[in-house]
Structures are given as structure tokens and as C-alpha cells.
Design a protein around this motif. Sequence first.
Motif, PDB file in Angstrom:
ATOM      1  N   TRP A  43       0.795  -1.243   0.049  1.00 25.33           N
ATOM      2  CA  TRP A  43       0.042  -0.096   0.030  1.00 25.33           C
ATOM      3  C   TRP A  43       0.964   1.169  -0.023  1.00 25.33           C
ATOM      4  O   TRP A  43       0.755   2.241  -0.638  1.00 25.33           O
ATOM      5  CB  TRP A  43      -0.883   0.038   1.402  1.00 25.33           C
ATOM      6  CG  TRP A  43      -2.165  -0.807   1.099  1.00 25.33           C
ATOM      7  CD1 TRP A  43      -2.488  -1.886   1.920  1.00 25.33           C
ATOM      8  CD2 TRP A  43      -3.166  -0.690   0.179  1.00 25.33           C
ATOM      9  NE1 TRP A  43      -3.683  -2.476   1.454  1.00 25.33           N
ATOM     10  CE2 TRP A  43      -4.072  -1.568   0.408  1.00 25.33           C
ATOM     11  CE3 TRP A  43      -3.684   0.143  -1.012  1.00 25.33           C
ATOM     12  CZ2 TRP A  43      -5.281  -1.948  -0.409  1.00 25.33           C
ATOM     13  CZ3 TRP A  43      -4.498   0.121  -1.636  1.00 25.33           C
ATOM     14  CH2 TRP A  43      -5.612  -0.832  -1.273  1.00 25.33           C
ATOM     15  N   ILE A  44       1.850   1.287   0.941  1.00 23.74           N
ATOM     16  CA  ILE A  44       2.742   2.354   0.909  1.00 23.74           C
ATOM     17  C   ILE A  44       3.419   2.646  -0.338  1.00 23.74           C
ATOM     18  O   ILE A  44       3.991   3.890  -0.688  1.00 23.74           O
ATOM     19  CB  ILE A  44       3.730   2.199   2.194  1.00 23.74           C
ATOM     20  CG1 ILE A  44       3.005   2.314   3.585  1.00 23.74           C
ATOM     21  CG2 ILE A  44       4.686   3.432   2.076  1.00 23.74           C
ATOM     22  CD1 ILE A  44       2.247   3.525   3.683  1.00 23.74           C
ATOM     23  N   SER A  45       3.905   1.704  -1.059  1.00 23.50           N
ATOM     24  CA  SER A  45       4.884   1.831  -2.184  1.00 23.50           C
ATOM     25  C   SER A  45       3.777   2.027  -3.212  1.00 23.50           C
ATOM     26  O   SER A  45       4.520   2.458  -4.423  1.00 23.50           O
ATOM     27  CB  SER A  45       5.229   0.070  -2.605  1.00 23.50           C
ATOM     28  OG  SER A  45       4.303  -0.655  -2.921  1.00 23.50           O
ATOM     29  N   LEU A  46       2.697   2.397  -3.381  1.00 17.67           N
ATOM     30  CA  LEU A  46       1.718   2.715  -4.096  1.00 17.67           C
ATOM     31  C   LEU A  46       2.074   4.383  -4.459  1.00 17.67           C
ATOM     32  O   LEU A  46       1.694   4.914  -5.688  1.00 17.67           O
ATOM     33  CB  LEU A  46       0.376   2.886  -4.053  1.00 17.67           C
ATOM     34  CG  LEU A  46      -0.314   1.419  -4.035  1.00 17.67           C
ATOM     35  CD1 LEU A  46      -1.822   1.350  -3.742  1.00 17.67           C
ATOM     36  CD2 LEU A  46      -0.061   0.648  -5.462  1.00 17.67           C
ATOM     37  N   GLY A  47       2.708   4.953  -3.508  1.00 20.31           N
ATOM     38  CA  GLY A  47       3.182   6.444  -3.538  1.00 20.31           C
ATOM     39  C   GLY A  47       4.392   6.637  -4.414  1.00 20.31           C
ATOM     40  O   GLY A  47       4.809   7.792  -4.526  1.00 20.31           O
ATOM     41  N   LEU A  48       5.068   5.492  -4.923  1.00 23.68           N
ATOM     42  CA  LEU A  48       6.183   5.521  -5.653  1.00 23.68           C
ATOM     43  C   LEU A  48       5.907   5.702  -7.087  1.00 23.68           C
ATOM     44  O   LEU A  48       5.277   4.930  -7.478  1.00 23.68           O
ATOM     45  CB  LEU A  48       7.172   4.596  -5.341  1.00 23.68           C
ATOM     46  CG  LEU A  48       7.776   4.379  -3.979  1.00 23.68           C
ATOM     47  CD1 LEU A  48       8.778   3.072  -3.999  1.00 23.68           C
ATOM     48  CD2 LEU A  48       8.739   5.666  -3.806  1.00 23.68           C
ATOM     49  N   GLU A  49       6.621   6.630  -7.734  1.00 26.80           N
ATOM     50  CA  GLU A  49       6.496   6.831  -9.247  1.00 26.80           C
ATOM     51  C   GLU A  49       7.723   6.316  -9.978  1.00 26.80           C
ATOM     52  O   GLU A  49       8.605   6.293  -9.294  1.00 26.80           O
ATOM     53  CB  GLU A  49       6.218   8.284  -9.624  1.00 26.80           C
ATOM     54  CG  GLU A  49       4.747   8.845  -8.940  1.00 26.80           C
ATOM     55  CD  GLU A  49       4.320  10.220  -9.530  1.00 26.80           C
ATOM     56  OE1 GLU A  49       5.311  10.895 -10.241  1.00 26.80           O
ATOM     57  OE2 GLU A  49       3.455  10.354  -9.310  1.00 26.80           O
ATOM     58  N   PRO A  50       7.465   5.635 -11.215  1.00 29.02           N
ATOM     59  CA  PRO A  50       8.582   5.133 -11.840  1.00 29.02           C
ATOM     60  C   PRO A  50       9.657   6.058 -12.193  1.00 29.02           C
ATOM     61  O   PRO A  50       9.436   7.397 -12.488  1.00 29.02           O
ATOM     62  CB  PRO A  50       8.188   4.693 -13.129  1.00 29.02           C
ATOM     63  CG  PRO A  50       6.504   4.419 -12.946  1.00 29.02           C
ATOM     64  CD  PRO A  50       6.303   5.530 -11.770  1.00 29.02           C
ATOM     65  N   GLY A  51      10.808   6.066 -11.762  1.00 25.33           N
ATOM     66  CA  GLY A  51      12.087   6.806 -12.016  1.00 25.33           C
ATOM     67  C   GLY A  51      11.759   7.848 -10.788  1.00 25.33           C
ATOM     68  O   GLY A  51      13.156   8.774 -11.160  1.00 25.33           O
ATOM     69  N   SER A  52      11.414   7.788  -9.868  1.00 24.34           N
ATOM     70  CA  SER A  52      11.384   8.891  -8.831  1.00 24.34           C
ATOM     71  C   SER A  52      11.958   8.090  -7.524  1.00 24.34           C
ATOM     72  O   SER A  52      11.275   6.958  -7.408  1.00 24.34           O
ATOM     73  CB  SER A  52      10.126   9.571  -8.657  1.00 24.34           C
ATOM     74  OG  SER A  52      10.216  10.355  -7.600  1.00 24.34           O
ATOM     75  N   HIS A  53      12.520   8.562  -6.605  1.00 27.14           N
ATOM     76  CA  HIS A  53      12.977   8.102  -5.407  1.00 27.14           C
ATOM     77  C   HIS A  53      12.099   8.706  -4.170  1.00 27.14           C
ATOM     78  O   HIS A  53      12.238   8.295  -3.062  1.00 27.14           O
ATOM     79  CB  HIS A  53      14.353   8.401  -5.005  1.00 27.14           C
ATOM     80  CG  HIS A  53      15.095   7.607  -6.121  1.00 27.14           C
ATOM     81  ND1 HIS A  53      15.497   6.481  -6.010  1.00 27.14           N
ATOM     82  CD2 HIS A  53      16.138   8.268  -6.977  1.00 27.14           C
ATOM     83  CE1 HIS A  53      16.469   6.205  -7.216  1.00 27.14           C
ATOM     84  NE2 HIS A  53      17.017   7.091  -7.740  1.00 27.14           N
ATOM     85  N   ASP A  54      11.217   9.672  -4.428  1.00 22.39           N
ATOM     86  CA  ASP A  54      10.460  10.329  -3.503  1.00 22.39           C
ATOM     87  C   ASP A  54       9.212   9.545  -3.391  1.00 22.39           C
ATOM     88  O   ASP A  54       8.305   9.597  -4.531  1.00 22.39           O
ATOM     89  CB  ASP A  54      10.314  11.646  -3.917  1.00 22.39           C
ATOM     90  CG  ASP A  54      11.406  12.751  -3.806  1.00 22.39           C
ATOM     91  OD1 ASP A  54      12.252  12.151  -3.005  1.00 22.39           O
ATOM     92  OD2 ASP A  54      11.684  13.621  -4.381  1.00 22.39           O
ATOM     93  N   ARG A  55       8.831   9.146  -2.116  1.00 20.43           N
ATOM     94  CA  ARG A  55       7.631   8.531  -2.094  1.00 20.43           C
ATOM     95  C   ARG A  55       6.286   9.551  -1.713  1.00 20.43           C
ATOM     96  O   ARG A  55       6.643  10.309  -0.513  1.00 20.43           O
ATOM     97  CB  ARG A  55       7.603   7.672  -1.091  1.00 20.43           C
ATOM     98  CG  ARG A  55       6.451   6.811  -0.642  1.00 20.43           C
ATOM     99  CD  ARG A  55       6.411   5.352   0.199  1.00 20.43           C
ATOM    100  NE  ARG A  55       7.391   5.732   1.442  1.00 20.43           N
ATOM    101  CZ  ARG A  55       6.819   6.163   2.427  1.00 20.43           C
ATOM    102  NH1 ARG A  55       5.551   6.403   2.486  1.00 20.43           N
ATOM    103  NH2 ARG A  55       7.502   6.407   3.411  1.00 20.43           N
TER     104      ARG A  55
END
Length: 266
Positions: A43-55
Motif C-alpha cells: 500500500w505504501i509503495s503505491l506512492g512511488l512513481e517510476p523513475g522517482s525516489h520520492d514517495r
Amino acid sequence: MPRHHDPDNMPTIKDKKDPLFPIYLPLKIFDDEEYDCRTPEEWISLGLEPGSHDRKPVPGKALLPTDAVLGHEDPKNPKLIYQWIDVGVLDYDKKTKLYLVHKTKNGMVRDEEGRPILNGQVTSRGRAPLLPCQYWVPRVRLLFLAEDPRVFAQRVVSADNLRKKTQALLLYNLYVDSMPTDGLNSISEESLQRMEFWYMAGISKEVRLDYERTMNKISFDRIVASKPEMFSYVTLPDKEEEKVPEKGMEHSEAAGIQHGYGASFL
């Protein structure tokens, strides 16, 4: 969380609705995680976008107090009103199994200076202090917008039903335990003695069987070890290494003292 009842319209036993007594067990301990379609980390990893390290925060709705100040000072205050409020889910705590949520403002999650909150508000200096609009909530009070709300509703209803059933059983056993025993027929001494006899007989039989098996094991191990060619198909269990105590007397010395000739060991 406070429960608000209309004093002029309280439920009765005939209504068979809500319990007559206050609910005192927290709902989260009855939550069934089998309803979840993702793990907390997913669930928390849904805040990660491809190519970005910011959640980024994960959108959802949480059951929170409308009064931020009183909600943090006294979450169970009867004056508090709870509502389902749009939030951004920032983080998850494995130890407490709670989610950190932040009330949205105009659909956005911002800190006090208007900056976006990333990576669960954790920086190189650690986690920033909790803001008035932030709360740690259990999963049963958090609906992710990416999940089926009907399944979530079933989850809440199931937890609530189990809580009501558990509290009812606790009250039932309390009633039975609180009933007076004066005037009741007590178990007879003869029955007690008979039960003690059969109990001790069962224990004695187990001890006797265990002793006989141990003696047979010693004899069998000795025979197999003396003729390994004849009993090549038998595998003896590994012998447990005896541990020497770091302090205190060894077994032989202690046994000698118990038999009255320990002076020779001194």
C-alpha cells in the motif's frame, strides 16, 4: 472512540440492536487482515512513481476527529465527533500496525509551510514532529481509494460483529462467575477421591511405560553398537553432549555429599 446515543431513545433488550452496555473493546484487535488485497508495504509503495525516489502520500479516507486539538489530547472524549475525512497516507509502523495519515486541504497534503510532504515526513534528521492534522490510525479506520469500498465495509462489519460477540461472551462468563454458590450441591468427597485415584493411576502408568522404554533403549543401543555389521540397517540417534556447569558442584560430588562421604572430594 466515543459512541453517541440518544438518551431519549436508548435500545432495549427486545430491540436486539446495539448492546445495552458501552463498548469498551477496541475494534482494531478484531480486524481480519484476510480482507486486505495488499500488504502494508505494498500500500505504501503505491506512492512511488517510476523513475522517482520520492514517495508521495497514498490517497484514502480515514475516520478521524473533527477537532484536531481535542482529538490529540483526549481521543475518547465524549464531546468529540468522528467523520470519514480525505487523507494522504504517509507511512506505516510495523510494531504498532498503525498508518500515519494527513488530512488533505483542497485535495493536497502540505506541511505548515505549504511544502509537499514526501517519504513519510522522514528526513536525514529523522521524522518531523506530528502535525495537528496528522494521526496514527489502525487499518480498520482507513479506506484506501484504490481498494473496493464494499469489501472494506464488510471488513468493518465483521470486526464489529466479532467484537460484540466477544464482549457478550465476556459478560456471560462474568455473570456465571458472580453467581452465589451457597446452597448448591458440592461434589462429594468420594467422587473427588475417585478422580484423584484415576488421575494418579494414569500418571503412574505413563511413568512406568517411560521407564521401561528407557531401559529397553539403553539395552538396544548397547547391542547395536557392539555389532554394527549385523545391525547395519539401524541408525542410532545422536547422543546429546552433557553440559558441564560453569558454577556449582558436579553431579558426582553432589551425590557423594548427599551420601555422607563428600569429605574425600574436598
